[in-house]
Design a protein around this motif. Structure first.
Motif, PDB file in Angstrom:
ATOM      1  N   THR A  27       0.836  -1.205   0.000  1.00  0.00           N
ATOM      2  CA  THR A  27       0.000   0.000   0.000  1.00  0.00           C
ATOM      3  C   THR A  27       0.869   1.253   0.000  1.00  0.00           C
ATOM      4  N   GLY A  28       1.989   1.184   0.700  1.00  0.00           N
ATOM      5  CA  GLY A  28       2.894   2.333   0.760  1.00  0.00           C
ATOM      6  C   GLY A  28       3.392   2.752  -0.607  1.00  0.00           C
ATOM      7  N   CYS A  30       1.656   1.999  -3.491  1.00  0.00           N
ATOM      8  CA  CYS A  30       0.539   1.953  -4.442  1.00  0.00           C
ATOM      9  C   CYS A  30       0.184   3.354  -4.951  1.00  0.00           C
ATOM     10  N   PRO A  31       0.248   3.591  -6.258  1.00  0.00           N
ATOM     11  CA  PRO A  31      -0.081   4.928  -6.766  1.00  0.00           C
ATOM     12  C   PRO A  31      -1.566   5.258  -6.582  1.00  0.00           C
ATOM     13  N   ALA A  33      -3.427   4.351  -4.069  1.00  0.00           N
ATOM     14  CA  ALA A  33      -3.656   4.735  -2.678  1.00  0.00           C
ATOM     15  C   ALA A  33      -3.354   6.224  -2.474  1.00  0.00           C
ATOM     16  N   LEU A  34      -2.500   6.778  -3.356  1.00  0.00           N
ATOM     17  CA  LEU A  34      -2.189   8.213  -3.286  1.00  0.00           C
ATOM     18  C   LEU A  34      -3.421   9.074  -3.530  1.00  0.00           C
ATOM     19  N   ASN A  40      -6.873  -0.005  -0.382  1.00  0.00           N
ATOM     20  CA  ASN A  40      -5.734  -0.389   0.453  1.00  0.00           C
ATOM     21  C   ASN A  40      -5.429  -1.862   0.226  1.00  0.00           C
TER      22      ASN A  40
ATOM     23  N   ASN B 456       6.260  -0.552   6.550  1.00  0.00           N
ATOM     24  CA  ASN B 456       7.526  -0.695   5.846  1.00  0.00           C
ATOM     25  C   ASN B 456       7.490   0.286   4.678  1.00  0.00           C
ATOM     26  N   PRO B 457       8.239   1.382   4.731  1.00  0.00           N
ATOM     27  CA  PRO B 457       8.130   2.390   3.679  1.00  0.00           C
ATOM     28  C   PRO B 457       8.388   1.813   2.296  1.00  0.00           C
ATOM     29  N   SER B 458       7.659   2.321   1.336  1.00  0.00           N
ATOM     30  CA  SER B 458       7.759   1.746   0.003  1.00  0.00           C
ATOM     31  C   SER B 458       8.681   2.544  -0.903  1.00  0.00           C
ATOM     32  N   GLU B 459       8.760   3.854  -0.674  1.00  0.00           N
ATOM     33  CA  GLU B 459       9.688   4.604  -1.519  1.00  0.00           C
ATOM     34  C   GLU B 459      10.079   5.941  -0.905  1.00  0.00           C
ATOM     35  N   LYS B 470       7.455   7.660   1.717  1.00  0.00           N
ATOM     36  CA  LYS B 470       6.052   7.284   1.523  1.00  0.00           C
ATOM     37  C   LYS B 470       5.839   5.880   2.086  1.00  0.00           C
ATOM     38  N   ALA B 471       4.830   5.768   2.947  1.00  0.00           N
ATOM     39  CA  ALA B 471       4.581   4.484   3.604  1.00  0.00           C
ATOM     40  C   ALA B 471       3.116   4.392   3.956  1.00  0.00           C
ATOM     41  N   GLU B 472       2.687   3.189   4.235  1.00  0.00           N
ATOM     42  CA  GLU B 472       1.392   3.062   4.868  1.00  0.00           C
ATOM     43  C   GLU B 472       1.623   2.931   6.364  1.00  0.00           C
ATOM     44  N   GLY B 477      -3.966   2.496   8.989  1.00  0.00           N
ATOM     45  CA  GLY B 477      -4.524   2.107   7.704  1.00  0.00           C
ATOM     46  C   GLY B 477      -4.542   3.241   6.703  1.00  0.00           C
ATOM     47  N   LEU B 479      -2.190   5.986   4.048  1.00  0.00           N
ATOM     48  CA  LEU B 479      -0.949   6.300   3.372  1.00  0.00           C
ATOM     49  C   LEU B 479      -0.382   7.591   3.956  1.00  0.00           C
ATOM     50  N   VAL B 480       0.912   7.601   4.279  1.00  0.00           N
ATOM     51  CA  VAL B 480       1.505   8.831   4.810  1.00  0.00           C
ATOM     52  C   VAL B 480       2.734   9.210   3.990  1.00  0.00           C
TER      53      VAL B 480
END
Lengths: 378, 656
Positions: A27-28, A30-31, A33-34, A40, B456-459, B470-472, B477, B479-480
């Motif tokens: 999800t982190g 996922c475009p 989710a932006l 999610n 776990n940050p994705s990018e 950028k992470a969830e 629940g 996205l931050v």
């Protein structure tokens, strides 16, 4: 049919998710989710794990939001493929008939006309008007055009430019003409495994009919499909950027004109994230005389999806507050580029839309790499 | 010949799935069997007494035990035989637990299989021959490979016992990774402060011979008698003369990235890695020295001539042979290459750094003299990302690196201490604070206002002049996107890149995670599978400092056993050659992984022939030679063809 004899065709395969540790990296990255809070992927996986039946897919409009960009798949530290699970859940919806009207139109068009655009079969070769293009029966390299550039008037420039470049480079190529059918990449990703199977059979039959040595495709989506979804296909498949790069490297093509613009390349997901073709498009652009090449900050493996994949060309995201293509265009404006170059018919359409929405037409254009090449190849 | 058969219930482990009473009756009627018994736990003292009593009363000369795997208790029962006056190799074990009761569900079929296994063991037992074990003398010295904290500790412990130690370190100084660390968790001791006294002890110890800037290139021999070849790379400086005055470096005009500071600063081409280096001796970087490359600079030479005249450009690579009885491997770890996770942008952004780089940045002797300064500025927002390259199947590291959770907590604390105004966010998947004082330290760090967010940050990407992580936040629940001007990647640890090389040099195994494999995961955690070679520290798996030190002391104690007893027993299960059958083809010589076989000339009548000859001290009894021999001339004791074929025949019979 008595109820006990009814058996579902699609099973989700929950066991594929057992390694998931709910770290949220899917999800982190996922475009979607932006731009859409309700989508999610991590939570979808958790719900699938918590339940028993395939019906977990029901009443989740947001399942149609996924653009199949593959970011989640490429980032998962446990080797789980969240995207594939979302697409499998779509198959449950397709089997149960819980399909949005626009998707239904696409699937019907595929079934009847073998293209997703509702276009008449006999107009597939309209784009060749005035060009000399051989039939594959008389050639050895198959140029597989793809439905979207064949039917869409804006995009027809791309296959026309490819034909000109291939002719100039001395490629002995031909097309399937009216025999060409959709590759099925998007159809599979819309969950319609049955229509996809029919397309695959038809394509493999077509490819067997002629002594094809190589297939070159316009669209990264066809490229992906032939590489990953056609296990029986043993012909080499190339994206046109790979072929053009090869022609340039071998000296069979050379740029003579100039293109003096500031250009950034937008990585199509199905070329980059799914298939790691990152370098060839960049090499081509960097060879163009006068072209001032810059990179998006989010490029290559971190490229931002345009939302055109996974069947999303035909359907808007539910609940979305924006489109990622709009974000991408704003990035381009901030970067001060004059042209976003890309090499995917869907990226071209979504980004062009976003430019219009943002009213940036005066400052920014999106062009296929082939359109640029066409200008510098005399 | 009189055989005794002993069938173990192993509590219910065997009995539940194998009809033990039936098996005992079956054994009684097998040829040459004088006595057959079953018992609850054959390995127990009363169980062994049964066997001993029968040997004495019935005059048994071969014993068959049907029980667990010979890996478990073969030695136990051999000892029992020996104490009853029987040759310990007159024992045969039928594995009816791991290979039968544990793996089958049908009790009747399992009993039938147990009968076959037992009949096979009985038929082989009748063909067993008593074997003699040999003793060899032990060279009273040890080799320690690797001069990090584990190697240092092992070397000191062995040397303090009075034995000679050769310590080999590939870098110009000992100290390993620990000397690069700033503070240690959870006590916040200064890493260098607690390590340098031990390093000095190594340098001064009369029993330790230190080979720095050296590598082990060949090892021959076996436990008690290893012959080791060490390659000494030229320092171009005489260790006995250099007093580390540093004049040379002041005059040297070549600056290169300082690898000790992870290339965050520059050093001269003639250098000492860090002020407390042991040996305290400069070294010349051969890849950059202008004299060595083009002979057009002699600045250092000239200034040194006026002092101790230690610089010696005529030094050559040197090979040194040493003999040792035991070896401790302590080759340590490397940092996971974070560029293989392009989503974090380490290769693009200067303000994305690794955990180890942070250690140098935070260290008073580091490139910023301990100030957290990045791109000339003090960061306002710091983000730590955990599990980079750990618990990650996609990069082949399925394991947890065991130190990152705590080093990140410590680094977050250091940021808080040095930059009280900074916001500090730690992105984690699970916090593993399992050691002594760890959970308390984690609590303390959270108390200090460090934000822990689960996800776990994705990018990582750039927005303006700042970074965005950028992470969830999986607990929320949502996205931050957290802005940061310093991102620290808690890079995991992987085996030192030379581990595979060391493994092949010493014939050690690696586990699937590529770390060196211990002989038993529970009961022999510091032994390797090769006798006389022991493992210490991170070469065997990720460890923190106290665990490395504990394992190093354990490895030292283990390696002292042969040194102090002065003798090792060479196992009797070697191969042997029936010379009259040998054609001298040499296949076995090529196949032997231990170089234990050679061709030897023998006279046969007037002709001189070549035949294979086994060095029983080197032979490990693996049996590869016997399997490639075309004429059956080379055989393994207790596993000779006729012994194995008799088992095969017995397995092929049907029993009621």
């Amino acid at each position: 049919m008595p109820e006990e004899e009814w058996k579902r065709l699609v099973t989700i395969g929950r066991e594929r998710l057992f390694p998931c540790i709910q770290c949220g990296k899917c999800t982190g990255g996922c475009p979607i989710a932006l731009v859409c809070k309700t989508f999610n992927v991590r939570r979808i996986l958790n719900e699938v794990l918590y339940t028993e039946g395939e019906e977990v897919a029901h009443n989740k409009d947001y399942l149609w939001n996924c653009s199949a960009c593959g970011t989640c798949m490429s980032r998962c530290p446990k080797g789980v493929d969240p995207m594939e699970m979302v697409l499998t859940l779509r198959s449950v919806l397709v089997e149960d008939g819980e399909i949005p009207a626009k998707v239904r139109d696409v699937l019907k068009s595929i079934d009847v006309r073998k293209n997703p655009w509702g276009m008449g079969k006999d107009s597939r070769t309209d784009w060749t008007r005035g060009l000399e293009v051989k039939n594959i029966a008389d050639a050895e390299v198959l140029y597989y055009v793809c439905c979207t550039p064949a039917f869409d008037q804006r995009l027809q420039k791309v296959p026309r430019a490819i034909v000109k470049a291939f002719n100039k480079g001395g490629v002995n190529f031909g097309i399937l003409g009216l025999e060409e059918v959709c590759c099925g990449n998007e159809i599979k990703r819309l969950g319609d495994l049955w229509n996809f199977e029919a397309l695959r059979e038809k394509n493999l039959e077509n490819f067997k009919k002629y002594p094809i040595k190589q297939i070159v495709v316009t669209s990264p989506h066809c490229y992906n499909s032939f590489i990953h979804d056609y296990p029986g296909l043993d012909v080499e498949v190339k994206h046109y950027t790979q072929k053009i790069d090869e022609l340039l490297t071998e000296g069979r093509l050379a740029f003579t004109g100039e293109f003096t613009k500031k250009v950034a390349f937008h990585d199509p997901c199905f070329l980059g994230k799914h298939n790691q073709v990152f370098d060839e498009p960049r090499r081509i652009l960097q060879r163009v005389p006068g072209l001032n090449y810059v990179e998006f900050d989010r490029c290559r493996e971190r490229s931002l999806c345009c939302e055109g994949g996974g069947g999303r060309m035909w359907i808007e995201a539910f609940d979305a507050k924006d489109r990622t293509a709009n974000l991408r265009v704003r990035e381009a404006i901030d970067l001060g580029v004059e042209v976003i170059a890309t090499s995917c018919p869907f990226c071209l359409l979504t980004l062009e839309d976003a430019i219009k929405i943002g009213r940036y037409e005066e400052r920014l254009k999106v062009m296929d790499i082939m359109e640029i090449i066409d200008l510098v190849l005399n | 010949m009189k055989l005794g058969v002993y069938i173990c219930h192993c509590g219910v482990n065997i009995k539940a799935n194998v009809n033990v009473a039936k098996l005992t009756k079956f054994a009684e009627q097998l040829p040459r069997v004088r006595v057959a018994r079953d018992y609850l736990y054959m390995c127990s003292e009363p169980g062994q007494q049964l066997i001993k009593k029968d040997i004495e009363e019935h005059g048994l000369d071969r014993v068959v035990v049907a029980a667990c795997s010979p890996r478990m208790h073969e030695i136990t029962f051999r000892k029992a035989l020996r104490s009853a006056g029987l040759n310990p190799h007159c024992l045969e074990i039928a594995n009816i637990r791991e290979q039968c009761s544990w793996v089958h569900e049908d009790r009747m079929k399992a009993t039938q299989k147990a009968q076959k296994l037992l009949a096979a063991a009985v038929s082989k037992a009748a063909l067993l021959e008593p074997l003699e074990e040999k003793e060899v003398e032990v060279t009273p010295a040890a080799l320690v490979v690797g001069g990090g904290i584990a190697g240092i500790q092992a070397a000191l412990d062995i040397a303090d016992t009075g034995y000679k130690v050769y310590l080999v370190e590939k870098e110009p100084s000992i100290g390993g990774h620990m000397i690069q660390l700033d503070k240690t968790f959870p006590t916040l001791d200064c890493s260098a402060c607690i390590l340098t006294p031990k390093m000095a002890d190594v340098g001064n110890h009369p029993n330790i011979e230190l080979f720095s800037y050296s590598e082990v290139v060949a090892v021959k021999g076996f436990v008690g008698n290893f012959e080791v070849t060490i390659k000494k790379k030229p320092r171009y400086i005489d260790e006995t003369k250099c007093n580390a005055c540093g004049q040379c470096a002041q005059y040297c005009s070549i600056e290169v990235p300082d690898s000790f500071n992870l290339n965050l600063s520059k050093r001269k081409c003639i250098y000492i890695p860090f002020p407390q280096s042991v040996p305290a001796c400069y070294v010349i970087d051969p890849d950059h020295c202008r004299y060595l490359l083009t002979r057009d600079c002699t600045q250092c030479l000239e200034v040194c001539k006026q002092g101790t005249n230690a610089i010696d450009f005529t030094q050559k690579e040197e090979l040194v042979e040493v003999k040792v009885g035991t070896i401790v491997i302590a080759t340590g770890y490397d940092l996971f290459d974070v560029t293989t996770k392009p989503e974090y942008g380490y290769h693009l952004y200067d303000n994305v750094i690794t955990g180890l780089e942070f250690e140098r940045l935070s260290n008073a002797s580091g490139p910023t003299t301990g100030e957290i300064i990045i791109n000339g500025k003090k960061p306002k927002d710091v983000v730590f990302i955990q599990c980079v390259g750990s618990r990650d199947k996609t990069v082949g590291n399925e394991y947890c690196s065991r130190v990152c959770c705590m080093y990140t907590a410590k680094q977050a604390h250091l940021v808080r201490e040095k930059l009280p105004q900074a916001t500090i966010t730690v992105f984690y998947m699970d916090v593993r604070a399992f050691g002594k004082g760890f959970e308390e330290f984690y609590d303390r760090v959270k108390q200090e206002g460090v934000k822990y967010r689960r996800g776990n940050p994705s990018e990582v990407y750039r927005r303006g002049d700042r970074l965005v992580v950028k992470a969830e936040d999986t607990l929320q629940g949502e996205l931050v996107e957290v802005e940061a001007d310093l991102v620290v990647l808690a890079s995991g640890i992987i085996p030192n890149k030379q581990t595979a090389q060391i493994a092949s040099l010493l014939k050690l195994s690696q586990s699937p995670d590529r770390f060196l494999l211990e002989a038993h995961p529970k009961l022999r955690p510091v032994d390797s599978a090769s006798d006389g070679i022991f493992l210490a520290g991170c070469c065997q798996g990720p460890k923190d400092i106290p665990d490395s030190v504990a394992q190093a002391s354990a490895a030292a104690a283990k390696s002292l056993i042969p040194l102090s007893t002065g003798k090792v027993i060479i196992q009797a299960l070697t191969s042997f050659v029936q010379e009259s059958d040998c054609r001298g083809c040499g296949f076995c010589v090529e196949a032997c992984p231990f170089d234990a076989i050679e061709l030897r000339e023998v006279k046969r009548g007037r002709r001189v022939l070549e035949v294979a000859s086994v060095n029983e001290v080197l032979c490990k009894g693996c049996g590869v030679c016997a399997s490639v021999c075309l004429s059956g001339a080379i055989q393994q004791k207790s596993f000779a063809d006729r012994q194995i074929l008799s088992m095969v025949a017995a397995l092929g019979e049907e029993y009621a």
